[in-house]
Enzyme design. Structure first.
Site, PDB file in Angstrom:
ATOM      1  N   ASP A  21       0.816  -1.216   0.000  1.00  0.00           N
ATOM      2  CA  ASP A  21       0.000   0.000   0.000  1.00  0.00           C
ATOM      3  C   ASP A  21       0.850   1.267   0.000  1.00  0.00           C
ATOM      4  O   ASP A  21       1.961   1.278   0.532  1.00  0.00           O
ATOM      5  CB  ASP A  21      -0.929  -0.028   1.234  1.00  0.00           C
ATOM      6  CG  ASP A  21      -2.110   0.915   1.075  1.00  0.00           C
ATOM      7  OD1 ASP A  21      -2.388   1.364  -0.057  1.00  0.00           O
ATOM      8  OD2 ASP A  21      -2.765   1.199   2.099  1.00  0.00           O
ATOM      9  N   ASN A  69     -10.998  -2.298  -5.523  1.00  0.00           N
ATOM     10  CA  ASN A  69     -10.198  -1.407  -6.369  1.00  0.00           C
ATOM     11  C   ASN A  69     -10.826  -1.173  -7.752  1.00  0.00           C
ATOM     12  O   ASN A  69     -10.447  -0.235  -8.452  1.00  0.00           O
ATOM     13  CB  ASN A  69      -8.758  -1.928  -6.532  1.00  0.00           C
ATOM     14  CG  ASN A  69      -7.916  -1.811  -5.282  1.00  0.00           C
ATOM     15  OD1 ASN A  69      -7.012  -2.606  -5.028  1.00  0.00           O
ATOM     16  ND2 ASN A  69      -8.173  -0.799  -4.460  1.00  0.00           N
TER      17      ASN A  69
HETATM   18  C1  IPE Z   1      -5.602  -2.678  -0.326  1.00  0.00           C
HETATM   19  O1  IPE Z   1      -5.199  -1.356  -0.510  1.00  0.00           O
HETATM   20  C2  IPE Z   1      -5.590  -3.387  -1.631  1.00  0.00           C
HETATM   21  C3  IPE Z   1      -4.285  -3.584  -2.244  1.00  0.00           C
HETATM   22  C4  IPE Z   1      -3.125  -3.278  -1.734  1.00  0.00           C
HETATM   23  C5  IPE Z   1      -4.317  -4.216  -3.533  1.00  0.00           C
HETATM   24  P1  IPE Z   1      -6.251  -0.169  -0.647  1.00  0.00           P
HETATM   25  O2  IPE Z   1      -5.465   1.091  -0.768  1.00  0.00           O
HETATM   26  O3  IPE Z   1      -7.215  -0.462  -1.722  1.00  0.00           O
HETATM   27  O4  IPE Z   1      -7.018  -0.241   0.764  1.00  0.00           O
HETATM   28  P2  IPE Z   1      -7.888   0.836   1.517  1.00  0.00           P
HETATM   29  O5  IPE Z   1      -8.932   1.290   0.559  1.00  0.00           O
HETATM   30  O6  IPE Z   1      -6.988   1.948   1.908  1.00  0.00           O
HETATM   31  O7  IPE Z   1      -8.438   0.107   2.700  1.00  0.00           O
HETATM   32  C1  IPE Z   2      -1.464   0.206  -3.454  1.00  0.00           C
HETATM   33  O1  IPE Z   2      -1.256   1.580  -3.464  1.00  0.00           O
HETATM   34  C2  IPE Z   2      -1.731  -0.371  -4.823  1.00  0.00           C
HETATM   35  C3  IPE Z   2      -3.127  -0.752  -5.078  1.00  0.00           C
HETATM   36  C4  IPE Z   2      -4.098  -0.715  -4.198  1.00  0.00           C
HETATM   37  C5  IPE Z   2      -3.436  -1.225  -6.416  1.00  0.00           C
HETATM   38  P1  IPE Z   2      -2.458   2.592  -3.515  1.00  0.00           P
HETATM   39  O2  IPE Z   2      -2.815   2.840  -4.938  1.00  0.00           O
HETATM   40  O3  IPE Z   2      -3.572   2.147  -2.651  1.00  0.00           O
HETATM   41  O4  IPE Z   2      -1.792   3.908  -2.927  1.00  0.00           O
HETATM   42  P2  IPE Z   2      -2.433   4.887  -1.848  1.00  0.00           P
HETATM   43  O5  IPE Z   2      -2.844   4.039  -0.686  1.00  0.00           O
HETATM   44  O6  IPE Z   2      -3.600   5.542  -2.507  1.00  0.00           O
HETATM   45  O7  IPE Z   2      -1.335   5.820  -1.518  1.00  0.00           O
HETATM   46 MG    MG Z   3      -4.046   2.383  -0.692  1.00  0.00          MG
END
Ligand code: IPE
Ligand code: IPE
Ligand code: MG
Length: 245
Positions: A21, A69
């Protein structure tokens, strides 16, 4: 003494699951687009995979795309899918050289045809590799997985091939995407968020959790080693008392 040398090779977690993340926030902090963060995140995947191989962790599961997502802006979703295809193509050689077997869990039928094809190709090409099983969670949601398992069991009961009495934790597990894979011993989440986000809810009942404030693209293999070292200094009691362990 480096952090890697401090690790006890006889007490390794057999399965590490990671919520990767912070790609978007990391990129934004540099004044760049979110997608730049995702592209840079591929480097961290390589670091962690190489680290896991170096130290001998047999199972690594990476949360790459959640069922939630799909609700992100269309362009970001599209860019993530493109990135997945190009990464799979680029990494095949690394998988073969290092004995990495690829698996995928999630509602894969929701993925674009092009991705499913590339995934199947890579999974087939690496199926005999035995050093490390790398599982990508794609279009994955633990609640969907659990509901799916319940439905499969209910269907068998309805068909008369399974009795209600035969339903137990072992029978239930057989219906999850992860059937045959040990539960994660250690779960890592980056970016300073302390939540599970619908990841492996059943499987993580007794998993040790480790959090880092670093954003995913900043992660290096030493961070993985640090998490493993920390894990090794914990006492897993599984409900028992310390004296019983
Ligand atoms: C969790 O991250 C999913 C992945 C890392 C693929 P998100 O960024 O989607 O999670 P939330 O929305 O902050 O809980
Ligand atoms: C994790 O990084 C990757 C996916 C969830 C695909 P994020 O895209 O959630 O990055 P933040 O949390 O918005 O910074
Ligand atoms: Mg995230």
């Amino acid at each position: 003494m480096s952090i890697k040398d401090k690790i006890d090779r006889h007490k390794l977690p057999q399965h590490i699951a990671i919520i990767m993340d912070g790609n978007g926030r990391w990129a934004k902090g540099l004044g760049k687009l979110r997608i730049f963060g995702h592209q840079s995140g591929v480097g961290a995947v390589r670091e962690v995979l190489e680290g896991a191989i170096e130290i001998g962790v047999p199972y690594l599961t990476l949360y790459a795309f959640s069922s939630e997502n799909w609700n992100r802006p269309k362009l970001e979703v599209q860019a993530l899918m493109e990135l997945l295809i190009s990464s799979l193509s680029k990494e095949l050689k690394t998988f073969q050289q290092n004995g990495v077997q690829l698996k995928a869990i999630g509602n894969l039928s929701e993925l674009p045809e092009k991705i499913r094809k590339k995934l199947t190709e890579t999974i087939t090409a690496t199926k005999d590799n035995t050093k490390c099983t790398l599982t990508l969670a794609l279009s994955y949601g633990a609640r969907d997985e659990i509901v799916g398992a319940v439905k499969k069991l209910a269907t068998q009961v309805e068909a008369g091939t399974l009795s209600v009495d035969q339903i137990d934790a072992a029978a239930f597990e057989q219906q999850l995407y992860t059937a045959g894979t040990p539960d994660p011993d250690l779960m890592i989440r980056t970016s300073g968020e302390y939540r599970i986000s619908n990841f492996l809810l059943w499987q993580m009942a007794y998993t040790e959790l480790w959090f880092s404030d670093k954003m995913w693209p900043e992660i290096k293999r030493e961070d993985l080693f640090e998490a493993i070292f920390d894990y090794q200094n914990r006492e897993r009691r599984f409900g028992k008392t310390s004296e019983q362990i």
